[in-house]
Enzyme design. Structure first.
Site, PDB file in Angstrom:
ATOM      1  N   GLY A 167      14.690  42.414 -34.084  1.00 44.84           N
ATOM      2  CA  GLY A 167      16.067  42.453 -34.551  1.00 44.84           C
ATOM      3  C   GLY A 167      16.578  43.842 -34.832  1.00 44.84           C
ATOM      4  O   GLY A 167      16.108  44.815 -34.240  1.00 44.84           O
ATOM      5  N   LEU A 174      15.385  36.225 -28.167  1.00 47.19           N
ATOM      6  CA  LEU A 174      15.536  37.647 -28.477  1.00 47.19           C
ATOM      7  C   LEU A 174      14.201  38.301 -28.886  1.00 47.19           C
ATOM      8  O   LEU A 174      13.533  37.831 -29.787  1.00 47.19           O
ATOM      9  CB  LEU A 174      16.566  37.818 -29.605  1.00 47.19           C
ATOM     10  CG  LEU A 174      16.950  39.257 -29.934  1.00 47.19           C
ATOM     11  CD1 LEU A 174      17.712  39.887 -28.783  1.00 47.19           C
ATOM     12  CD2 LEU A 174      17.754  39.320 -31.216  1.00 47.19           C
ATOM     13  N   ASP A 175      13.855  39.409 -28.225  1.00 46.89           N
ATOM     14  CA  ASP A 175      12.661  40.192 -28.551  1.00 46.89           C
ATOM     15  C   ASP A 175      11.367  39.410 -28.379  1.00 46.89           C
ATOM     16  O   ASP A 175      10.336  39.761 -28.968  1.00 46.89           O
ATOM     17  CB  ASP A 175      12.746  40.758 -29.982  1.00 46.89           C
ATOM     18  CG  ASP A 175      13.936  41.693 -30.161  1.00 46.89           C
ATOM     19  OD1 ASP A 175      14.408  42.246 -29.154  1.00 46.89           O
ATOM     20  OD2 ASP A 175      14.393  41.861 -31.296  1.00 46.89           O
ATOM     21  N   GLU A 176      11.425  38.333 -27.584  1.00 40.04           N
ATOM     22  CA  GLU A 176      10.233  37.509 -27.391  1.00 40.04           C
ATOM     23  C   GLU A 176       9.769  37.505 -25.935  1.00 40.04           C
ATOM     24  O   GLU A 176       8.825  36.808 -25.580  1.00 40.04           O
ATOM     25  CB  GLU A 176      10.493  36.062 -27.839  1.00 40.04           C
ATOM     26  CG  GLU A 176      10.748  35.890 -29.326  1.00 40.04           C
ATOM     27  CD  GLU A 176       9.482  36.003 -30.168  1.00 40.04           C
ATOM     28  OE1 GLU A 176       8.383  36.119 -29.589  1.00 40.04           O
ATOM     29  OE2 GLU A 176       9.604  35.990 -31.402  1.00 40.04           O
TER      30      GLU A 176
END
Lengths: 286, 286, 286, 286
Positions: free
Chosen positions: A203, A229-231
């Site tokens: 994040g 997100l961000d995964e």
């Protein structure tokens, strides 16, 4: 007489399939048959999933045309996911916002011949980096994004991908979250640099988070973008040592160095067809 | 009925030969023929020398007996240097003087099952480390060395290598220079740890040299021993950051950590048959 | 004639206080007054919190007795948190379960004189590592822990801390979660090694988590233990590069190397009074 | 009324002197007297040489004028070598040949505000990098060098140093050896990047040397230039891991990344007055 039948063309084969005896024998047999010369070869057997991954670089007389059909038959026999790519630079759109360090690094390395990409356009939600793109002779397209124009902006981006026939989109510190739709449309060919050592500090404002937690190393992560997100699957990560004496601003400056290196390595490996998908993980034949 | 024909035995094949098309095809063909299952495979093509290197790990039904003769024929056809090894731990003699850190690390890792060696004896020119060896249940043999007894001491060592049927000798901070003769006799199976980042700071007192030169990183180098002091093929190196504030004694303490890691990695890779010779260089299939 | 007035005693002063001009001037003035010779000095000003941190090492004629009262007065004037410590090794209890790698490293380094600790006892919930402790001549105390005996086991541990007058407790891969009470009782003098790069992969089985997420570096974190699991102030962290080819077991083996180094550095720095608390962060005067 | 007496000016003091008690007390006393606020302070005592080094950053009301005379008196009393510098960017000439990677990095970082230098001119023996310098708005001066014109070329360079009032000259892969005379004239203010981990691989073609020796890490070294080629005091070094699979050209590409980072760190530290000379070594207050 067709000239292509006289010259060899360097091709890269990547494939994965359920593991069974005889895969390498079959593939190298096919290549031997057409007179190909294998110049690089890497493989990985994932015992836990019983799956086999190969990357082969070979000079193939006559090029793709001489091998496409027979390879397809072989692939079908072994239930392979595969790609065959030639050595032409990968057509790439770079997206950025205001931070120049990643964009600057990619453009410099393209010019120095260190990354086999052809940057066809730089797209940004700000005008800030136009001079940098233009210095390197790359088209700069400003697509402002507001909450209301987000869908329209993404449609514009997708049209650019089509118009430029772009094979890769790189988010070089592009500070907008993309919609699920565009993530899926560009799945497997959109790379982001996250300014932390994922999964730590997902994040926003990761350096502020890192400072608050008092970590002794900070890092950066290049990954494929997914709707989550961000995964997305991680391609490359690196870290740098920091101390209590560095404030958030210094962490950002030190982190910027790591970001540019991690991103440029990830883009290079992708453009050289060294990265294979393995569920949420990647196989990187570095 | 012979039980060995029913069970598979894991074997490691390492080979190098002049490069030509069809090597992998031929090798994998032979393995497929005997029903072997290749579990690991790495290769390297040295374009400048036109030489090809392979390491293969395979489960072979019936074991070596079923493949020795056919593999020898194949090797002859391709002019290969090759070895076939089973998975049994490598019989190893460790030599040391007074510093415990490398010996202690190797013995601990052997016991923890992290390095596939069987330390058959510890040999030292001092009594200092006898308790350490004995704690790990390893025979300790004291061979004092003076200028006058050096030849005799080396003869004793060679006799121990024979008696114990040792495949590997590790100099774990053994502070004696070996004669050319013994270096040649044990060529390719004697590994030394040098306490510097070679080729910087050859010879004696490398940490004092490093301090005087004001380097910002210190290192260690594991290499095969040759008659040419500190010039043998390098297997592994690593470094650690230091600053002006560290005196020679602190460099030694920090370097000791690097030495033990570098040496234990090198010994593990050698014992797993991952290191191939390439003139003065090594190919390490890590 | 009192001998202590003739000899200098090395002392370590650590202090933190609200920042204001004149702190260093006042402290060095006091030390100059008593004829002390400052041999090391490090300081850090946290501008965001307006707080100042110092570590001073000094040879003080007559030792603590000559300076205790005047230093206390000075500390009071500047509202300092401070400690004065002599150079004697820190009395330490090490707790472990079955994994030997961290315990083995700490004991070996204590014996080699690399860490100024005096390990007064090894405490474990298993008998496994008794021979290792006893090899190093350290008392081994087996305190089995079940769900029902946990309170009792912790009471036993606290009694040992008292009996042995232990200044530090090190959890060297002790696989039990401690109660809030004991964390608070031992606050600031209990160090844990967590086998991941925190805050990534808190909790159980971090290497399995790391493998599933496909990270390209794995790490370890030494931190003070607080009631908040895996959230205590971080003292030291480090990482090692891994690839897709490493399975969970190999990650564990590679991680074990990082764990032992990170933990032994953290313990050394703590024992040398180099670590100051700064809320949830640490100031490490390395 | 003089405005300067109302505002504080940030100054950096660096000093070294024979060690004796009371130095810090005296310096901080002087600063306290003039109402200065010390914001950073680092020191190092070289016990073997009995010499003391300090770097202090302080906000000084009234600036240099209020402290110059008193500090000179103090310096004289303690036999100090010292400098007092304000925070203005360091006037810098960068010299290069054809390789863009180091020049590009320094110019980008100057523009991003990451290095406090003011690049007043780029000087090169080739025209190649003129567009890069001009993109960043920096004067580019072409000084061709042949065996016959070398003296003349160096005279030209020295004139430029004078004309531009340059405080620092950076050799950013400038492929010419400077004469002893110019090395001495610019002593202490000329920094070079050598493309190896010195003292390994001095002189020409270090990557080819590194490849031939089969090292497992390659590096770069930023150092002050002295008449003794590649022997000047080292400011910073770093390395990157390589393998048998990398040919000389790949080593060069990987090394280029290390060179630019090492050089830009060294230049930043020098420009921030963090590097003190200590004979052939440097004290770096990083």
């Amino acid at each position: 007489m067709d000239k292509s039948s006289l010259t060899s063309q360097p091709l890269v084969f990547t494939l994965s399939c359920p593991d069974q005896p005889g895969i390498v024998y079959a593939v190298t047999g096919l290549l031997t048959q057409v007179g190909a010369n294998v110049t690089q070869s890497q493989q990985y057997r994932d015992a836990s999933q019983n799956r086999f991954y190969i990357r082969l670089q070979a000079d193939v007389p006559g090029g793709r045309a001489t091998i496409d059909a027979t390879f397809a038959a072989l692939a079908s026999r072994f239930d392979m996911d595969y790609t065959i790519a030639d050595a032409s630079p990968m057509r790439t759109i770079i997206m950025c916002s205001k931070d120049p360090h990643c964009l600057s690094d990619l453009l410099a390395k393209q010019r120095e011949g260190r990354i086999p990409i052809d940057v066809v356009a730089v797209v940004s939600n700000h005008e800030t980096l136009r001079p940098l793109a233009e210095f390197y002779g790359v088209s700069f397209i400003h697509i402002p994004v507001t909450k209301d124009t987000k869908a329209e902006a993404e449609a514009h981006l997708l049209k650019l991908v089509d118009d430029y026939d772009a094979e890769l989109v790189v988010l070089a510190r592009y500070m907008q979250i993309l919609s699920d739709e565009i993530c899926q449309t560009l799945s497997g060919r959109i790379i982001n640099i996250h300014h932390s050592f994922l999964p730590s500090f997902k994040g926003a404002r990761p350096y502020a988070q890192a400072h608050a937690r008092g970590v002794k190393l900070i890092g950066a992560t290049a990954h494929y973008v997914t709707a989550d997100l961000d995964e997305g699957p991680i391609i490359e990560q690196d870290v740098v040592r920091v101390s209590h004496a560095h404030d958030v601003q210094e962490l950002q400056a030190m982190g910027a160095e790591v970001e540019r290196q991690v991103l440029s390595r990830a883009v290079r490996w992708h453009a050289e067809h060294r990265v294979l998908h393995q569920g949420l993980r990647t196989v990187v034949f570095g």
